[in-house]
Scaffold this motif. Structure first.
Motif, PDB file in Angstrom:
ATOM      1  N   PRO A 118      -6.297  -8.762  -0.937  1.00  0.00           N
ATOM      2  CA  PRO A 118      -6.013  -9.433  -2.221  1.00  0.00           C
ATOM      3  C   PRO A 118      -7.240  -9.616  -3.112  1.00  0.00           C
ATOM      4  O   PRO A 118      -7.146  -9.490  -4.326  1.00  0.00           O
ATOM      5  N   GLN A 119      -8.377  -9.896  -2.538  1.00  0.00           N
ATOM      6  CA  GLN A 119      -9.561 -10.168  -3.344  1.00  0.00           C
ATOM      7  C   GLN A 119     -10.549  -9.001  -3.389  1.00  0.00           C
ATOM      8  O   GLN A 119     -11.258  -8.827  -4.371  1.00  0.00           O
ATOM      9  N   ARG A 120     -10.603  -8.212  -2.327  1.00  0.00           N
ATOM     10  CA  ARG A 120     -11.599  -7.153  -2.244  1.00  0.00           C
ATOM     11  C   ARG A 120     -11.001  -5.910  -1.612  1.00  0.00           C
ATOM     12  O   ARG A 120      -9.950  -5.964  -0.971  1.00  0.00           O
ATOM     13  N   ILE A 121     -11.706  -4.813  -1.747  1.00  0.00           N
ATOM     14  CA  ILE A 121     -11.327  -3.562  -1.105  1.00  0.00           C
ATOM     15  C   ILE A 121     -12.443  -3.190  -0.141  1.00  0.00           C
ATOM     16  O   ILE A 121     -13.620  -3.102  -0.525  1.00  0.00           O
ATOM     17  N   PHE A 122     -12.085  -2.974   1.121  1.00  0.00           N
ATOM     18  CA  PHE A 122     -13.061  -2.653   2.157  1.00  0.00           C
ATOM     19  C   PHE A 122     -12.922  -1.191   2.552  1.00  0.00           C
ATOM     20  O   PHE A 122     -11.811  -0.696   2.770  1.00  0.00           O
ATOM     21  N   ILE A 123     -14.051  -0.530   2.698  1.00  0.00           N
ATOM     22  CA  ILE A 123     -14.058   0.877   3.097  1.00  0.00           C
ATOM     23  C   ILE A 123     -15.050   1.035   4.251  1.00  0.00           C
ATOM     24  O   ILE A 123     -16.184   0.551   4.179  1.00  0.00           O
ATOM     25  N   TYR A 124     -14.602   1.704   5.317  1.00  0.00           N
ATOM     26  CA  TYR A 124     -15.471   1.888   6.481  1.00  0.00           C
ATOM     27  C   TYR A 124     -15.081   3.171   7.214  1.00  0.00           C
ATOM     28  O   TYR A 124     -13.993   3.718   7.013  1.00  0.00           O
TER      29      TYR A 124
END
Length: 351
Positions: A118-124
């Motif tokens: 909802p607040q951020r987009i995480f990429i890993y």
């Protein structure tokens, strides 16, 4: 969440849901010991638009050497304008154009994970394995009978992994033995405490009970009677700390006291369930696990424990339960057990 916070309490990092400007190597090491975590990842945060997702994913991919790849998107925030499949296709096409690598759905060289929160987009691009299991403390408390040998620390580890918080009990025969056993046991508790952050170790002076049994009971039944007394003491400590089970490193057939007949004769004295997580393991399997969890080197340090004192040459391997009861009834151990509990000392360890 509480256990993760405890593991990282002296490490500078952000809130639990976000790790930034932090010593990643230390964090990786600490989280790899937290039961209840299956895996974790070091993620990059991207802005909430598809262009930023493309560029951030490509920047991450460039750190890897790959000829094939795939994109895996999890869209937790359903308000994001593109669905998971659309993001996969868009970002995948971008990576393919820039790298020349092919998209491969089965066993690619590189997997880029995108999580739309909802607040951020995480990429890993990496899932770091952790021990799994259940969070310590989620499954009540038990008392572990801990020697300084190889087996009982591994048994303790396995039970903690199922969410059980442990209180440790160690029996010693000082002054007939040196302090090495107690010192090694304390080192083991100190190491195991990294999984539950606070541990109590009860140090039980057992030699007077051993001497009493040795002078009044048939030699072949001494070990069985020693173990029955140990369980009674461990049960009393369990009641004190509100524990609901006992844990031992027993392994079927490994030593004389661990035959099925003898285990039955020993466990009769307590109504508490006795958990034996190593009962079906080969010794080599236990040793390998001890090496993996870091207890082996401590356990092989020279020591004399209470099990090596006043032990007969030919112990009974198939105890007759009625005979055990008859012998024990003449020993009047109750006052000695009360006295031993009064002399027991507690040490607290914190991670």
């Amino acid at each position: 969440m509480t256990n993760i916070t405890r593991a990282l309490k002296d490490v500078p990092c952000g809130k639990l849901e976000r790790l930034s400007e932090s010593p990643i190597d230390v964090i990786r090491e600490r989280l790899s010991t937290v039961f209840g975590i299956a895996n974790f990842s070091e993620a990059v945060v991207a802005k909430r638009n598809i262009e930023a997702i493309r560029e951030t994913t490509w920047a991450l991919a460039q750190k890897a050497d790959f000829e094939s790849f795939k994109i895996v998107t999890k869209r937790g925030d359903k308000t994001f304008p593109l669905n998971s499949d659309q993001i996969n296709r868009d970002v995948g096409k971008h990576i393919q154009t820039l790298s020349g690598a092919r998209v491969l759905m089965d066993n690619p060289d590189l997997i880029c994970f995108i999580e739309i929160a909802p607040q951020r987009i995480f990429i890993y691009a990496e899932k770091i394995p952790a021990p799994g299991g259940l969070p310590v403390g989620s499954n009540e408390r038990a008392v572990s009978l801990l020697s300084s040998g190889i087996d009982s620390p591994v048994a303790s580890y396995k039970i903690m992994k199922r969410g059980v918080k442990l209180t440790y009990v160690h029996f010693h025969s000082q002054p007939y033995t040196n302090r090495n056993s107690q010192r090694n046991t304390e080192d083991l508790v100190r190491l195991l405490t990294r999984h539950q952050y606070v541990s109590d170790l009860y140090l039980v002076p057992f030699v007077e009970i051993q001497r009493h049994i040795m002078t009044r009971a048939p030699a072949s039944y001494r070990v069985i009677l020693y173990r029955r007394a140990m369980l009674r003491i461990a049960e009393a400590i369990a009641q004190k700390v509100d524990a609901h089970a006992l844990v031992t490193g027993e392994n079927v057939g490994q030593v004389a006291s661990q035959t099925l007949s003898n285990m039955r004769a020993i466990e009769e004295v307590t109504p508490l369930p006795i958990l034996r997580p190593l009962s079906g393991d080969n010794k080599e399997e236990i040793i390998n696990e001890a090496r993996r969890i870091g207890t082996y080197q401590i356990s092989i340090e020279p020591y004399e424990d209470c099990c090596s004192v006043f032990v007969p040459k030919h112990p009974e391997t198939r105890a007759n339960l009625e005979k055990v009861r008859e012998i024990e009834s003449a020993l009047d151990l109750a006052p000695l057990i009360i006295q031993t509990l009064e002399q027991t000392k507690r040490k607290t360890f914190k991670f």
